[in-house]
Every structure is written in structure tokens, then in C-alpha cells.
Enzyme design. Structure first.
Site, short mmCIF file in Angstrom:
data_model
loop_
_atom_site.label_atom_id
_atom_site.label_comp_id
_atom_site.label_asym_id
_atom_site.label_seq_id
_atom_site.Cartn_x
_atom_site.Cartn_y
_atom_site.Cartn_z
N LYS A 82 0.68 -1.18 -0.02
CA LYS A 82 -0.11 0.04 0.04
C LYS A 82 0.91 1.14 0.10
CE LYS A 82 -0.96 -0.57 5.02
NZ LYS A 82 -1.95 -0.92 5.90
N GLY A 83 0.34 2.27 -0.50
CA GLY A 83 0.93 3.65 -0.22
C GLY A 83 1.78 3.82 -1.49
N GLY A 123 5.97 -7.57 -8.24
CA GLY A 123 4.86 -7.73 -9.31
C GLY A 123 4.36 -6.82 -10.20
N THR A 146 6.10 -12.97 -7.73
CA THR A 146 4.97 -13.15 -7.10
C THR A 146 4.36 -14.54 -7.18
OG1 THR A 146 2.38 -12.58 -7.69
CG2 THR A 146 3.99 -12.53 -9.55
N ASP A 148 1.48 -15.36 -7.48
CA ASP A 148 0.36 -15.44 -8.70
C ASP A 148 0.72 -15.97 -9.82
OD1 ASP A 148 -0.70 -14.42 -6.49
OD2 ASP A 148 -1.04 -12.22 -7.03
N GLY A 191 -4.46 -15.84 -5.84
CA GLY A 191 -3.69 -15.82 -7.15
C GLY A 191 -4.47 -14.43 -7.72
N ARG A 192 -5.26 -13.79 -6.92
CA ARG A 192 -5.75 -12.53 -7.54
C ARG A 192 -6.67 -12.84 -8.77
NH1 ARG A 192 -5.14 -7.59 -5.57
NH2 ARG A 192 -3.41 -8.09 -4.29
N LEU A 292 -0.60 -18.53 3.82
CA LEU A 292 0.05 -19.62 4.13
C LEU A 292 0.86 -19.96 2.90
CD1 LEU A 292 -2.20 -22.07 5.98
CD2 LEU A 292 -0.10 -21.22 6.90
O1 F6P Z 1 -0.23 -10.83 -5.02
C1 F6P Z 1 0.08 -11.57 -4.28
C2 F6P Z 1 -1.24 -11.89 -3.16
O2 F6P Z 1 -1.11 -12.98 -2.25
C3 F6P Z 1 -2.39 -12.36 -3.98
O3 F6P Z 1 -2.49 -13.58 -4.34
C4 F6P Z 1 -3.43 -12.03 -3.04
O4 F6P Z 1 -4.75 -11.58 -3.50
C5 F6P Z 1 -2.83 -10.60 -2.28
O5 F6P Z 1 -1.53 -10.72 -2.52
C6 F6P Z 1 -3.30 -10.53 -0.76
O6 F6P Z 1 -2.85 -9.26 -0.43
P1 F6P Z 1 -2.43 -8.94 1.06
O7 F6P Z 1 -1.33 -9.52 1.83
O8 F6P Z 1 -2.37 -7.58 1.32
O9 F6P Z 1 -3.56 -9.59 1.82
#
Ligand code: F6P
Length: 367
Positions: A82-83, A123, A146, A148, A191-192, A292
Site C-alpha cells: 500500500k502507499g 509484481g 509473485t 500469482d 492468485g488474484r 500460508l
Molecule cells: O499478489 C500476492 C497476493 O498474495 C495475492 O494472491 C492476494 O490476492 C494478495 O496478495 C493478498 O494481499 P494481502 O497480503 O494484502 O492480503
């Protein structure tokens, strides 16, 4: 181009196994060239929010500092998702949020610390920021990270293999309890907006149903698959659902929206579990693997590509490159323009052989 004397490295976005291995390779390869190396704390925060850090936001990375970290999860220099300094949210006295561009402060930070180049490990979000800073005159090489695996122009990102190995071993464990209780087990994975983790885990862990963002699903088809298995005497089933999966004509399930960061996905597993139980009458349970997947030691594959990526990033700077990302193109690594790597998200192609393999194995995508 001036000679490099001092470089910085930063890690941005969600952490991924292999970050510390990249840091170690970058530091050793840089020190061997006579360069100094600094880690910027928490993405770019260490540069434009130095007051937050007792060390001023930069960590001197010596040979001793990176000793014995290859196998460690996380990142010794910290990260943040963030940020974004290019679109930094500031809350005014009236409670209203203003978005400001703080990139000139970041650039000032690089100049103040006489940093000649940056190795940005991240990423799509972090590498897009790096690309913008490059346009402002910073020498930058990116490293694709990443779990993902959704970054374009590289066969794979580091962190993905570790996430897959862990998720697959979880499925292995869940099979026996599902069978013992004659239940449907639904496993939600991260996996977004891309289904790489769900697809590969589902196949390797012998799931019966895999739901991915690229294929909107019809829950009736999922229930029909489970009932078909029951008719064949199979009284337990395994469903893997990506956090970004959605019903045909439906929306993704968003867990939270916060200013200054990407929406947080999560909750589709719970929903699907309820629907399956209602439609099949079979007891169903959900397991959310969540963070995890981001923890633990990197697999051998991830360690190796992380070390290769880190060393290749230093070679790129040494050869005068900038604005490129290191990419895996077996049997070698090559360099691709950051602009191209960050232009679009790499989703699962519907005609790829992995999808075809799943279909040939009788796995249902709910379509
Ligand atoms: O991009 C990596 C990831 O783990 C995604 O798979 C997931 O949607 C997101 O980051 C979760 O982010 P946070 O750690 O902010 O909950």
C-alpha cells in the site's frame, strides 16, 4: 553513462518465497564488482518516509548481512503493498482523501543517498512504479516476483513454485479427511485475477473441480459433477477455487476495499461451499489457504531462479541496461522491457495444454 558505485534494492507488494535469495545474489554480485549495496525499507517507504525508521530507511547490505538467508521466507528489508508513491493517499483534516504524486521525493531520496541504480523486485504494481521512476531518469532493472505468476513476458515468477508445492501438499492431506467423512472439501487459494495457482494445484492434487477467474462457472454444473461422482460410488470430492473466481454473470467476492491499495479478494470458497451443500445435500467444508501460500522456505526451483534473477539483474546494470526486467526463458534468463512486462496481466490461456490436460482428466471447470 556514469560508473556505478552504489546500488539499492527494494522488495514491493506481497512477499513471496525467494525474496531473500534474490537479495543475497544481488548483494554478493554487486560487492564482487566493488559496488556498495543498500536495501530500501518497505518498498519505497524508506526513501520518502525516512522518519519512520531508526536507520533512516536504508539498510546497508554487507556480505555478513546476507549470510544464510537463501532459504528464508519473507524479506529482510521489508515490503508493502500500500502507499504507492505515485498515487499516495493523504487524508485531509476534513477526512477527505487526496491522492498525491510523491515520486519527486523518491527521486530526491535516490540523489541524496547517491544511489546510481535500483534493482526493483516486485509484481506488476511494483514494477510499474519502477518503470515510471525509470522514465524520470533512474537506472532500473526489475526482477519478477509473485506467487500469482501473473506477470507477463516471463515463463514464471519466483514464489509460484513454492506456493504450488505447499497447496498441493495441503490437498493431499485433505483427501483423506474428505474420504473419511464423505464430505466435499473446498479449498480457496490466492492468485488474484489469475487462476495459475488453482489450476496447477488442482491438477497436481487431483481435484475434481477447479474454478478459476478465466472461466466463469455455473454452480449447477459443479453440483452435477459431484452428484455424478456419487453415482459412481465416490462419496467425497475436492474442489479448488481461486479467490478471483466468479459465477457466470456474477462479480468477484471482495473481502475489503481500502484506500491506497488493491481490493482484497476472498470469500468465494465460503459461498461455493454453502451452495454445494444446499444443492447436493452432502456435508461440505471450506479451507482457505490464504497467506500460508506466501510463507516458508522457497523450493529448490524458486531458490535457484531467485539467485539467477538476482545475479542477472546485476549483470544487466553492469552492461549498461536500464528499464528492463529479468525474465525466465529456459534454458536461460533474458531481459525484456519493463514497459512490455507490465502492460497486461498474464492470465491462463483457455487453450493451453494445462487446461486441456485437466479436461482430459475429467476435471470440471463449471462451464
Ligand atoms: O499478489 C500476492 C497476493 O498474495 C495475492 O494472491 C492476494 O490476492 C494478495 O496478495 C493478498 O494481499 P494481502 O497480503 O494484502 O492480503
Amino acid at each position: 553513462m556514469s560508473k556505478i558505485k552504489r546500488i539499492a534494492i527494494n522488495t514491493g507488494g506481497g512477499d513471496a518465497p525467494g525474496l531473500n535469495a534474490v537479495i543475497r545474489a544481488v548483494v554478493i554480485a554487486a560487492l564482487n564488482r566493488g559496488w556498495e549495496c543498500y536495501g530500501i525499507r518497505d518498498g519505497y517507504n524508506g526513501l520518502f518516509l525516512p522518519e519512520r525508521y531508526p536507520d533512516g530507511g536504508l539498510m546497508r547490505l554487507t556480505r555478513e548481512r546476507v549470510r544464510g538467508i537463501t532459504h528464508l521466507g519473507g524479506t529482510i528489508i521489508g515490503t508493502t503493498n500500500k502507499g504507492n508513491p505515485l498515487e499516495y493517499p493523504i487524508i485531509g483534516k476534513n477526512g477527505k482523501v487526496r491522492i498525491v504524486d510523491r515520486s519527486s521525493e523518491v527521486m530526491r531520496g535516490f540523489r541524496k543517498h547517491r544511489i546510481d541504480a535500483l534493482i526493483a523486485v516486485g509484481g506488476d504494481g511494483s514494477l510499474s512504479i519502477a518503470n515510471e521512476l525509470e522514465k524520470k531518469g533512474l537506472r532500473v532493472v526489475g526482477v519478477p516476483k509473485t506467487i500469482d505468476n501473473d506477470l507477463d513476458k516471463t515463463v514464471v515468477t519466483f514464489g509460484f513454485d513454492t506456493a504450488l508445492s505447499f497447496a498441493t501438499s495441503c490437498l493431499d492431506r485433505l483427501h483423506s479427511t474428505a474420504e473419511a467423512h464423505q464430505r466435499v472439501m473446498v479449498v480457496e487459494v490466492m492468485g488474484r485475477y489469475a487462476g495459475w495457482i488453482a489450476l496447477n494445484t488442482g491438477i497436481s492434487g487431483t481435484a475434481d473441480v477447479i474454478l478459476i477467474p478465466e472461466i466463469p462457472f455455473d454452480i449447477r454444473k459443479v453440483a452435477a459433477k459431484i452428484k455424478e461422482r456419487e453415482r459412481a460410488g465416490r462419496t467425497h470430492s475436492m474442489v479448488v477455487v481461486a479467490e478471483g473466481a466468479k459465477h457466470v454473470g456474477g462479480e468477484r467476492v471482495v473481502a475489503a476495499k481500502e484506500i491506497g491499495r488493491a481490493e482484497r479478494l476472498g470469500g468465494i470458497g465460503e459461498l461455493v461451499t454453502r451452495q454445494i451443500q444446499e444443492m447436493t445435500g452432502r456435508e461440505s467444508r471450506v479451507v482457505v489457504l490464504g497467506h500460508l501460500l506466501r510463507g516458508g522456505s522457497p523450493t529448490t526451483f524458486d531458490r535457484l531462479i531467485s539467485l539467477r534473477f538476482g545475479a542477472a539483474a546485476v549483470r544487466a546494470l553492469d552492461e549498461g541496461m536500464s528499464g528492463v526486467m529479468v525474465a525466465l526463458d529456459p534454458p536461460t534468463v533474458r531481459y525484456v522491457p519493463l514497459e512490455q512486462a507490465t502492460r497486461r496481466m498474464k492470465c491462463v490461456p483457455l487453450d493451453c495444454d494445462t487446461i486441456l490436460t485437466a479436461r482430459d482428466l475429467g476435471i470440471c471447470f463449471g462451464d
